[in-house]
Design a protein around this motif. Structure first.
Motif, PDB file in Angstrom:
ATOM      1  N   GLY A  27       0.811  -1.219   0.000  1.00  0.00           N
ATOM      2  CA  GLY A  27       0.000   0.000   0.000  1.00  0.00           C
ATOM      3  C   GLY A  27       0.837   1.258   0.000  1.00  0.00           C
ATOM      4  N   LEU A  28       1.923   1.259   0.784  1.00  0.00           N
ATOM      5  CA  LEU A  28       2.805   2.424   0.817  1.00  0.00           C
ATOM      6  C   LEU A  28       3.500   2.630  -0.531  1.00  0.00           C
ATOM      7  CD1 LEU A  28       4.436   2.025   4.354  1.00  0.00           C
ATOM      8  CD2 LEU A  28       2.741   3.732   3.648  1.00  0.00           C
ATOM      9  N   ILE A  29       3.886   1.521  -1.178  1.00  0.00           N
ATOM     10  CA  ILE A  29       4.510   1.634  -2.499  1.00  0.00           C
ATOM     11  C   ILE A  29       3.532   2.228  -3.507  1.00  0.00           C
ATOM     12  CG2 ILE A  29       5.443   0.308  -4.440  1.00  0.00           C
ATOM     13  CD1 ILE A  29       6.629  -1.631  -2.399  1.00  0.00           C
ATOM     14  N   VAL A  30       2.295   1.725  -3.476  1.00  0.00           N
ATOM     15  CA  VAL A  30       1.266   2.247  -4.382  1.00  0.00           C
ATOM     16  C   VAL A  30       0.993   3.714  -4.093  1.00  0.00           C
ATOM     17  CG1 VAL A  30      -1.177   2.091  -4.977  1.00  0.00           C
ATOM     18  CG2 VAL A  30       0.201   0.011  -4.819  1.00  0.00           C
ATOM     19  N   HIS A  31       0.930   4.064  -2.797  1.00  0.00           N
ATOM     20  CA  HIS A  31       0.673   5.467  -2.429  1.00  0.00           C
ATOM     21  C   HIS A  31       1.781   6.373  -2.954  1.00  0.00           C
ATOM     22  CE1 HIS A  31      -0.802   8.804   0.017  1.00  0.00           C
ATOM     23  NE2 HIS A  31       0.459   9.028   0.375  1.00  0.00           N
ATOM     24  N   ALA A  32       3.029   5.892  -2.916  1.00  0.00           N
ATOM     25  CA  ALA A  32       4.161   6.719  -3.345  1.00  0.00           C
ATOM     26  C   ALA A  32       4.305   6.780  -4.857  1.00  0.00           C
ATOM     27  CB  ALA A  32       5.455   6.171  -2.727  1.00  0.00           C
ATOM     28  N   THR A  33       3.848   5.746  -5.568  1.00  0.00           N
ATOM     29  CA  THR A  33       4.109   5.687  -7.010  1.00  0.00           C
ATOM     30  C   THR A  33       2.872   5.846  -7.884  1.00  0.00           C
ATOM     31  OG1 THR A  33       3.899   3.266  -7.024  1.00  0.00           O
ATOM     32  CG2 THR A  33       6.096   4.183  -6.634  1.00  0.00           C
ATOM     33  N   SER A  34       1.702   5.437  -7.372  1.00  0.00           N
ATOM     34  CA  SER A  34       0.517   5.423  -8.248  1.00  0.00           C
ATOM     35  C   SER A  34      -0.735   5.936  -7.562  1.00  0.00           C
ATOM     36  CB  SER A  34       0.262   3.995  -8.757  1.00  0.00           C
ATOM     37  OG  SER A  34       1.398   3.461  -9.387  1.00  0.00           O
ATOM     38  N   ALA A  35      -0.586   6.864  -6.660  1.00  0.00           N
ATOM     39  CA  ALA A  35      -1.745   7.371  -5.937  1.00  0.00           C
ATOM     40  C   ALA A  35      -2.777   7.947  -6.912  1.00  0.00           C
ATOM     41  CB  ALA A  35      -1.317   8.457  -4.950  1.00  0.00           C
ATOM     42  N   GLY A  36      -4.017   7.478  -6.795  1.00  0.00           N
ATOM     43  CA  GLY A  36      -5.088   7.981  -7.652  1.00  0.00           C
ATOM     44  C   GLY A  36      -5.196   7.321  -9.008  1.00  0.00           C
ATOM     45  N   ALA A  37      -4.358   6.354  -9.308  1.00  0.00           N
ATOM     46  CA  ALA A  37      -4.395   5.688 -10.615  1.00  0.00           C
ATOM     47  C   ALA A  37      -5.664   4.841 -10.754  1.00  0.00           C
ATOM     48  CB  ALA A  37      -3.163   4.811 -10.796  1.00  0.00           C
ATOM     49  N   ASP A  38      -6.125   4.676 -12.008  1.00  0.00           N
ATOM     50  CA  ASP A  38      -7.356   3.922 -12.260  1.00  0.00           C
ATOM     51  C   ASP A  38      -7.215   2.464 -11.854  1.00  0.00           C
ATOM     52  OD1 ASP A  38      -8.559   6.179 -13.218  1.00  0.00           O
ATOM     53  OD2 ASP A  38      -8.162   5.735 -15.333  1.00  0.00           O
ATOM     54  N   TRP A  39      -6.060   1.865 -12.096  1.00  0.00           N
ATOM     55  CA  TRP A  39      -5.901   0.446 -11.769  1.00  0.00           C
ATOM     56  C   TRP A  39      -5.966   0.204 -10.264  1.00  0.00           C
ATOM     57  CZ3 TRP A  39      -2.158  -1.620  -8.653  1.00  0.00           C
ATOM     58  CH2 TRP A  39      -1.024  -0.833  -8.385  1.00  0.00           C
ATOM     59  N   VAL A  40      -5.535   1.182  -9.475  1.00  0.00           N
ATOM     60  CA  VAL A  40      -5.634   1.060  -8.023  1.00  0.00           C
ATOM     61  C   VAL A  40      -7.102   1.028  -7.613  1.00  0.00           C
ATOM     62  CG1 VAL A  40      -5.095   2.150  -5.814  1.00  0.00           C
ATOM     63  CG2 VAL A  40      -3.418   2.198  -7.672  1.00  0.00           C
TER      64      VAL A  40
END
Length: 436
Positions: A27-40
């Protein structure tokens, strides 16, 4: 609450810890790299959120039969009406009063320190958006909550089946308390058979919850992924504050409230008391199980504290079911922490409701693996806090479980000391207290 290893495989608590760490890191990796992305959004909507909801729904499915059967059997096992006139009533009064103090301490600490405050309301609502439909299914039964005198009257159900269907936890608990007292008052084979049947409901429900809890590692990973992907490091700060507040409330109850009670109502040195029960405290912390610690607690009470065996065994056996101060504190702090986290203002009446349910919930959840979790979720729904918010605390629950179980067992031994004070075979206690 003991969670045993499955065969030679990895223990459940270890798997929960791995699930917590894995979900948090991802989750932290996603928050740092892809926050708000459609796939998330797609992953949280169609994968992680449904898995968490399945876990929650299974718990909600079992909470009513669990609380009803635990309360009824806990009261019925006190013996008979004559026992209640002395040891039983005194034990019950002690349990209610000291549990009330415990919950008041919890609510005071969490209101004073506000560990869940300061989170952006828009972020909190975004986190809950995907699970809104599931949350509505949980809380839909009581959209219009009564207030004032109507709320007091609503505790007494005019239809217990409807109260259970509406997840009206206070009404169900009131009926269970009345039913347990009635079962205690009735003598005969039919009553014994009915008590055995209720005990069977409890045993079956406990077993099913044990199966459901095996899904906890997956639910923890999904909850933590959703939370960390949205909040990032701010989540860790808030979670640390929550753990600190729970521990502070437990410490106040353990080292302030209990010593006062032991000195004033038992005439015993608190230092001697804690010295004598060290073995039971270590067992409680290591096993996280009041039931598993019961034999050690009884032996400590008889051999170290020199309490009358008949009183010690009765009080400690009932206490392992009913006198759960640590559980009550944990539930109270958790509910208010999550209310603050999600920006839900609780009125004085709602906080009073939380207090009452936590006191009764300590009776209804004792001895059940992760039993406080469904009670917390149900209380959240009652006061308008999103129940899926319990995902915040699942990852640290094992450590807090060990700490609150230690307090539960210490509270049981405190009750045994106090109740033994007024009994005929009180001389060994007086001698020990004087020597201390």
């Amino acid at each position: 609450m003991n969670i045993e290893n499955e065969g030679k495989g990895m223990s459940l608590q270890m798997r929960m810890g791995i699930g917590f760490a894995l979900g948090l890191v991802l989750g932290l990796i996603v928050h740092a790299t892809s926050a708000g992305a459609d796939w998330v959004q797609t992953v949280t909507t169609y994968v992680t959120q449904p898995i968490g909801q399945i876990f929650l729904r299974l718990l909600f499915m079992l909470v009513i039969p669990l609380l009803f059967s635990a309360l009824v059997t806990g009261i019925a096992e006190m013996g008979d009406i004559r026992s209640l006139k002395r040891v039983g009533i005194r034990t019950l009064i002690f349990t209610v009063l000291v549990s009330s103090v415990a919950v008041v301490v919890a609510l005071a600490v969490v209101n004073l320190l506000q560990p869940g405050a300061g989170v952006d309301p828009e972020l909190a609502q975004r986190m809950l958006a995907d699970g809104r439909a599931g949350a509505q299914a949980i809380v839909a039964g009581s959209p219009d909550k009564p207030s004032g005198i109507a709320a007091v009257l609503a505790i007494i159900p005019n239809n217990v089946v409807k109260a259970a269907a509406d997840n009206d936890i206070l009404a169900v608990m009131f009926f269970a308390l009345a039913f347990g007292i009635g079962l205690l008052a009735v003598q005969g084979k039919a009553a014994d058979t009915l008590q055995d049947a209720v005990q069977g409901i409890f045993d079956v429900t406990m077993k099913l919850i044990g199966y459901v809890i095996q899904l906890a590692p997956f639910a923890v990973a999904c909850f933590m992924f959703n939370l960390a992907a949205l909040f990032g490091w701010d989540l860790l700060i808030k979670l640390g504050a929550y753990v600190g507040v729970v521990l502070l409330a437990l410490v106040i109850q353990m080292f302030v409230v209990y010593p006062i009670v032991i000195r004033l109502f038992a005439g015993m040195s608190p230092l001697h008391f804690f010295r004598s029960i060290q073995e039971a405290m270590v067992m409680a912390f290591s096993t996280a199980s009041s039931n598993a610690t019961l034999p050690t607690a009884i032996r400590v009470a008889e051999d170290k504290l020199m309490l009358p065996p008949r009183v010690a065994r009765f009080v400690l056996t009932i206490g392992a079911t009913a006198n759960q101060n640590g559980t009550a504190i944990f539930e109270g702090v958790t509910v208010l922490f999550l209310a603050q986290f999600f920006g839900v203002e609780l009125s004085l009446m709602q906080q009073t409701t939380v207090l009452l349910v936590c006191i009764l919930g300590g009776i209804g959840t004792a001895g059940v693996p992760a039993g406080s979790l469904p009670v917390v979720a149900l209380i959240l729904g009652m006061v308008g806090v999103p129940p899926e918010g319990i995902g915040l605390v699942l990852g640290v629950d094992r450590f807090l479980d060990m700490c609150r179980t230690t307090l539960n067992v210490t509270g049981d031994l405190t009750a045994a000391v106090v109740v033994s004070k007024g009994e005929v075979h009180d001389q060994p206690l007086e001698k020990t207290a004087t020597a201390a």
